[in-house]
Motif scaffolding. Structure first.
Motif, PDB file in Angstrom:
ATOM      1  N   GLY A 280      -9.341 -66.341  36.949  1.00  0.00           N
ATOM      2  CA  GLY A 280      -9.028 -67.684  36.474  1.00  0.00           C
ATOM      3  C   GLY A 280     -10.110 -68.633  36.958  1.00  0.00           C
ATOM      4  N   ARG A 281     -10.093 -69.820  36.443  1.00  0.00           N
ATOM      5  CA  ARG A 281     -11.127 -70.799  36.768  1.00  0.00           C
ATOM      6  C   ARG A 281     -11.189 -71.086  38.265  1.00  0.00           C
TER       7      ARG A 281
ATOM      8  N   ARG B 296     -10.174 -69.284  40.932  1.00  0.00           N
ATOM      9  CA  ARG B 296     -10.683 -68.161  41.729  1.00  0.00           C
ATOM     10  C   ARG B 296     -12.179 -67.978  41.517  1.00  0.00           C
TER      11      ARG B 296
END
Length: 147
Positions: A119-120, A122
């Motif tokens: 995801g963005r 992480r």
């Protein structure tokens, strides 16, 4: 060749082998850097790097292929693999004299493996950690032309 009957495990294992190939593609540029004296280690150090890279990747392959990794939220161990690659990239940067682009290429390749998986948040955290680690190394081990 080991046959994995579970299609999901087989796919993850193939991806792991691609990860190993991405490490090995740095072998020629690293050998060139060693040959030209751009590294603080010789061919023995290069051999150690290759051995560590292969052992780390084989460890991931065994964990994935055996099904051990199924107990984690990330059964492909992508986060762990990217972190291991970033650590190795930063670790090799300590030994670079003139070829500072090599560790940056390794970091870029490692982080690229997570671009579609993470995801963005992480991805930004891992990328930021890699950049911060590289910045620390630049100040601790500045390039020769900075001296």
């Amino acid at each position: 060749m080991i046959r994995i009957s579970d299609p999901a495990l087989a796919r993850r294992a193939k991806r792991q082998l691609l990860g190993l190939a991405s490490y090995l593609m740095f072998l020629l540029p690293l050998a060139y850097a060693v040959h030209n004296g751009w590294m603080r280690f010789g061919y023995r150090g290069l051999g150690v790097f290759v051995l560590v890279a292969v052992l780390v990747n084989l460890g991931f392959l065994v964990a994935i292929g055996s099904g051990f990794s199924r107990r984690f939220n990330d059964p492909g161990l992508v986060t762990a693999q990217v972190v291991a690659a970033v650590i190795m990239g930063l670790g090799i940067d300590v030994f670079v004299d003139a070829a500072r682009i090599l560790p940056v290429m390794l970091l870029f390749t490692a982080l690229f493996f997570g671009v579609f998986r993470f995801g963005r948040v992480r991805y930004v955290l891992l990328s930021s950690a890699a950049v911060a680690g590289y910045a620390v190394l630049l100040f601790k081990y500045p390039p020769a032309q900075w001296s």
